[in-house]
Motif scaffolding. Structure first.
Motif, PDB file in Angstrom:
ATOM      1  N   ALA A 201     -37.282 -42.901   3.418  1.00  0.00           N
ATOM      2  CA  ALA A 201     -36.119 -42.194   4.744  1.00  0.00           C
ATOM      3  C   ALA A 201     -34.851 -43.192   5.447  1.00  0.00           C
ATOM      4  CB  ALA A 201     -37.258 -42.710   5.962  1.00  0.00           C
ATOM      5  N   ILE A 202     -34.813 -42.452   6.180  1.00  0.00           N
ATOM      6  CA  ILE A 202     -32.658 -43.349   6.318  1.00  0.00           C
ATOM      7  C   ILE A 202     -33.376 -42.672   8.017  1.00  0.00           C
ATOM      8  CG2 ILE A 202     -29.998 -43.286   6.740  1.00  0.00           C
ATOM      9  CD1 ILE A 202     -30.654 -42.168   4.543  1.00  0.00           C
ATOM     10  N   VAL A 203     -32.968 -44.185   9.153  1.00  0.00           N
ATOM     11  CA  VAL A 203     -33.319 -43.796  10.735  1.00  0.00           C
ATOM     12  C   VAL A 203     -31.749 -44.970  11.339  1.00  0.00           C
ATOM     13  CG1 VAL A 203     -34.787 -44.898  11.893  1.00  0.00           C
ATOM     14  CG2 VAL A 203     -35.899 -44.557   9.832  1.00  0.00           C
ATOM     15  N   VAL A 204     -32.046 -44.193  12.097  1.00  0.00           N
ATOM     16  CA  VAL A 204     -30.589 -43.958  12.945  1.00  0.00           C
ATOM     17  C   VAL A 204     -31.201 -43.570  14.114  1.00  0.00           C
ATOM     18  CG1 VAL A 204     -28.662 -43.247  11.423  1.00  0.00           C
ATOM     19  CG2 VAL A 204     -29.709 -41.670  13.210  1.00  0.00           C
ATOM     20  N   GLY A 205     -30.983 -43.851  15.737  1.00  0.00           N
ATOM     21  CA  GLY A 205     -30.977 -43.719  17.454  1.00  0.00           C
ATOM     22  C   GLY A 205     -30.269 -42.345  17.672  1.00  0.00           C
ATOM     23  N   THR A 206     -30.701 -41.906  18.901  1.00  0.00           N
ATOM     24  CA  THR A 206     -29.868 -40.710  18.889  1.00  0.00           C
ATOM     25  C   THR A 206     -28.986 -41.063  19.466  1.00  0.00           C
ATOM     26  OG1 THR A 206     -31.084 -40.971  21.474  1.00  0.00           O
ATOM     27  CG2 THR A 206     -32.590 -39.642  19.448  1.00  0.00           C
ATOM     28  N   GLY A 207     -28.373 -41.794  20.184  1.00  0.00           N
ATOM     29  CA  GLY A 207     -27.366 -42.213  20.639  1.00  0.00           C
ATOM     30  C   GLY A 207     -26.292 -42.447  18.322  1.00  0.00           C
ATOM     31  N   THR A 208     -26.448 -43.098  18.081  1.00  0.00           N
ATOM     32  CA  THR A 208     -25.731 -42.843  16.412  1.00  0.00           C
ATOM     33  C   THR A 208     -25.289 -41.294  16.031  1.00  0.00           C
ATOM     34  OG1 THR A 208     -25.987 -44.841  16.109  1.00  0.00           O
ATOM     35  CG2 THR A 208     -24.923 -43.515  14.224  1.00  0.00           C
ATOM     36  N   ALA A 209     -26.841 -40.763  16.354  1.00  0.00           N
ATOM     37  CA  ALA A 209     -26.598 -39.628  15.758  1.00  0.00           C
ATOM     38  C   ALA A 209     -25.844 -37.799  16.584  1.00  0.00           C
ATOM     39  CB  ALA A 209     -28.495 -38.964  16.185  1.00  0.00           C
ATOM     40  N   LEU A 210     -26.293 -38.201  17.995  1.00  0.00           N
ATOM     41  CA  LEU A 210     -24.880 -38.158  18.698  1.00  0.00           C
ATOM     42  C   LEU A 210     -23.404 -38.346  19.002  1.00  0.00           C
ATOM     43  CD1 LEU A 210     -27.239 -37.475  21.973  1.00  0.00           C
ATOM     44  CD2 LEU A 210     -26.914 -36.162  19.808  1.00  0.00           C
ATOM     45  N   ARG A 274     -43.081 -45.584   2.467  1.00  0.00           N
ATOM     46  CA  ARG A 274     -43.185 -46.647   1.474  1.00  0.00           C
ATOM     47  C   ARG A 274     -41.296 -47.912   1.823  1.00  0.00           C
ATOM     48  NH1 ARG A 274     -48.266 -47.928   1.175  1.00  0.00           N
ATOM     49  NH2 ARG A 274     -49.023 -46.263  -0.605  1.00  0.00           N
ATOM     50  N   HIS A 275     -40.468 -47.029   1.743  1.00  0.00           N
ATOM     51  CA  HIS A 275     -39.194 -47.803   2.205  1.00  0.00           C
ATOM     52  C   HIS A 275     -38.283 -47.110   3.492  1.00  0.00           C
ATOM     53  CE1 HIS A 275     -36.229 -50.235  -0.240  1.00  0.00           C
ATOM     54  NE2 HIS A 275     -35.856 -50.447   1.224  1.00  0.00           N
ATOM     55  N   VAL A 276     -38.319 -48.093   4.196  1.00  0.00           N
ATOM     56  CA  VAL A 276     -37.313 -47.298   5.226  1.00  0.00           C
ATOM     57  C   VAL A 276     -35.812 -48.088   5.646  1.00  0.00           C
ATOM     58  CG1 VAL A 276     -36.952 -47.290   8.217  1.00  0.00           C
ATOM     59  CG2 VAL A 276     -38.992 -46.684   7.157  1.00  0.00           C
ATOM     60  N   LEU A 277     -34.402 -47.452   5.539  1.00  0.00           N
ATOM     61  CA  LEU A 277     -33.708 -48.135   5.712  1.00  0.00           C
ATOM     62  C   LEU A 277     -32.710 -47.272   7.124  1.00  0.00           C
ATOM     63  CD1 LEU A 277     -31.025 -49.519   4.039  1.00  0.00           C
ATOM     64  CD2 LEU A 277     -29.939 -47.254   3.919  1.00  0.00           C
ATOM     65  N   VAL A 278     -33.173 -48.857   7.992  1.00  0.00           N
ATOM     66  CA  VAL A 278     -32.129 -48.452   9.571  1.00  0.00           C
ATOM     67  C   VAL A 278     -31.197 -48.542   9.210  1.00  0.00           C
ATOM     68  CG1 VAL A 278     -32.383 -49.672  12.065  1.00  0.00           C
ATOM     69  CG2 VAL A 278     -34.505 -49.032  10.666  1.00  0.00           C
ATOM     70  N   GLU A 279     -30.372 -47.496  10.020  1.00  0.00           N
ATOM     71  CA  GLU A 279     -28.435 -47.408   9.898  1.00  0.00           C
ATOM     72  C   GLU A 279     -27.643 -47.134  11.150  1.00  0.00           C
ATOM     73  OE1 GLU A 279     -26.491 -45.127   6.916  1.00  0.00           O
ATOM     74  OE2 GLU A 279     -27.577 -45.468   5.569  1.00  0.00           O
ATOM     75  N   GLY A 280     -28.430 -47.876  12.174  1.00  0.00           N
ATOM     76  CA  GLY A 280     -27.580 -47.758  13.570  1.00  0.00           C
ATOM     77  C   GLY A 280     -27.910 -46.851  14.321  1.00  0.00           C
ATOM     78  N   GLY A 281     -27.909 -47.345  15.834  1.00  0.00           N
ATOM     79  CA  GLY A 281     -26.695 -48.176  15.851  1.00  0.00           C
ATOM     80  C   GLY A 281     -27.829 -49.390  16.563  1.00  0.00           C
ATOM     81  N   PRO A 282     -26.772 -50.270  17.062  1.00  0.00           N
ATOM     82  CA  PRO A 282     -26.397 -51.486  17.506  1.00  0.00           C
ATOM     83  C   PRO A 282     -27.764 -51.695  18.499  1.00  0.00           C
ATOM     84  CG  PRO A 282     -24.350 -51.143  17.740  1.00  0.00           C
ATOM     85  CD  PRO A 282     -24.827 -49.679  17.754  1.00  0.00           C
ATOM     86  N   THR A 283     -28.113 -50.792  19.139  1.00  0.00           N
ATOM     87  CA  THR A 283     -29.278 -51.167  19.740  1.00  0.00           C
ATOM     88  C   THR A 283     -30.795 -50.686  19.139  1.00  0.00           C
ATOM     89  OG1 THR A 283     -28.461 -50.149  22.115  1.00  0.00           O
ATOM     90  CG2 THR A 283     -30.940 -49.928  21.941  1.00  0.00           C
ATOM     91  N   LEU A 284     -30.935 -49.438  18.050  1.00  0.00           N
ATOM     92  CA  LEU A 284     -32.573 -49.820  17.475  1.00  0.00           C
ATOM     93  C   LEU A 284     -32.622 -50.424  16.269  1.00  0.00           C
ATOM     94  CD1 LEU A 284     -34.128 -47.707  16.205  1.00  0.00           C
ATOM     95  CD2 LEU A 284     -33.121 -46.895  14.771  1.00  0.00           C
ATOM     96  N   ALA A 285     -31.436 -51.264  15.489  1.00  0.00           N
ATOM     97  CA  ALA A 285     -30.880 -52.265  15.059  1.00  0.00           C
ATOM     98  C   ALA A 285     -31.736 -53.866  15.935  1.00  0.00           C
ATOM     99  CB  ALA A 285     -30.148 -52.808  14.092  1.00  0.00           C
TER     100      ALA A 285
END
Length: 354
Positions: A201-210, A274-285
């Motif tokens: 899975a790749i995870v981003v926040g709504t800010g990055t998505a928008l 099992r494995h998550v990649l958090v890609e952004g943004g700064p707030t989510l990181a």
């Protein structure tokens, strides 16, 4: 029947374990199940059968090796099974491997890594109770490496989390006017896409998505989709617009309507991630780091200085140098003009949760 040619020395159990590790690497790096390989040796040390796990719902490595031996016409009674992970002792999508080995008449089992999963563990005890000799710990470091993110995920009871950063040398992810394509090189971006293809899975926040409108796909050098596409997870309460690139081809889109990283991981654990990649943004990181839920960091650093613009990291609540989140560098790889750094997070670093 033996796979060893006449006149060639039969492998030792260590040789067979190395072969089992090699076989295990043929299995998928993603999904809920671990990579596992198995080799069956007759009492003289010759190979009777080999197998590896090909993914959820398929035969486990031990059963695949038994099937291979049967197809060769080999008698496995009294044989030694060399397996990278302790044979399971539960019925899931398939039956227990411990029972399959007992039914086949195997006399000895050599294991690299004990199974940490409380649901599946107990295979070694079951085998011993049936009179099978069991040894564990052979090439344990290599066995743990084969299991990759699956092992810490099971041990910690949550998905393994990799935080990805792509920054200028002074830690910026965009210029002051918001332009950000591209800070890192084509070589780094191709490398990042390959790594995307190896996570669940790749995870981003709504800010990055928008704002960035990413597709969050894993593509090869030709721009084509990899065979495996991770889940695309957007964290936050705002909706992803119908016309967003996240609605296009790629992995399934999942919206985690929360700002709590622990709730995000719990949601993904229910989906056997099992494995998550958090890609952004700064707030989510920063949120994942403050919660103590980042296991490793992948940092792509470009030899560029911006001097201003958004930082790669939000507020960590660090007031003094003693409160810094400490990491241990595991590897450094030049990628064209850039540098790729892999570092693990010191579990004793001060965060909100530790």
């Amino acid at each position: 029947m033996s796979s060893i040619e006449t006149g060639v020395r039969a492998p030792s159990e260590a040789d067979a374990m190395r072969r089992a590790l090699e076989l295990g690497r043929r299995g998928p790096a993603t999904g809920p199940n671990p990579r596992v390989g198995a080799v069956l040796l007759d009492p003289s040390g010759d190979v009777l059968g080999e197998g590896w796990h090909r993914g959820a719902g398929t035969a486990h490595a031990e059963v695949a090796a038994l099937t291979d031996a049967a197809e060769r016409g080999a008698d496995v009674r009294g044989a030694t099974a060399v397996v990278t992970l302790e044979p399971c002792n539960h019925t899931g999508r398939t039956g227990p491997c411990s029972e399959a080995l007992i039914a086949a008449g195997v006399g000895r089992v050599v294991v690299s890594v004990p199974d940490p999963n409380p649901v599946a563990a107990g295979g070694a005890e079951r085998l011993r109770a049936a009179g099978v000799d069991v040894e564990t710990g052979l090439l344990a470091d290599e066995g743990r490496a084969l299991l990759g993110a699956w092992l810490p995920s099971v041990e910690r009871g949550r998905p393994f989390v990799t935080l990805k950063l792509a920054t200028s040398l002074d830690g910026r992810i965009a210029a002051a006017d918001g332009s950000s394509r591209w800070i890192t090189s084509d070589v780094s971006r191709r490398h990042a896409h390959d790594l995307r293809s190896e996570v669940d899975a790749i995870v981003v926040g709504t800010g990055t998505a928008l704002v960035d409108d990413p597709s969050l796909t894993a593509r090869n050098a030709a721009g084509e989709l990899h065979g495996h596409q991770p889940l695309r997870v957007v964290v936050g309460h705002r909706d992803v617009p119908d016309g967003a690139r996240l609605r296009g081809p790629g992995g399934e889109l999942v919206q985690a309507r929360t700002h709590d990283p622990a709730e995000v991981l719990a949601l993904l654990a229910e989906r056997e991630v099992r494995h998550v990649l958090v890609e952004g943004g700064p707030t989510l990181a920063a949120a994942f780091l403050r919660a103590g839920l980042v296991d490793e960091v992948h940092a792509y650093v470009a030899p560029v200085l911006l001097g201003s613009g958004p930082s790669a990291m939000g507020d960590l609540g660090v007031a003094t140098i003693g409160g810094a989140v400490r990491l241990t560098t595991r590897s450094v790889l030049p990628l064209g003009p850039d540098v790729f750094v892999v570092a693990t997070v010191d579990p004793h670093s001060p965060t909100e949760e530790h």
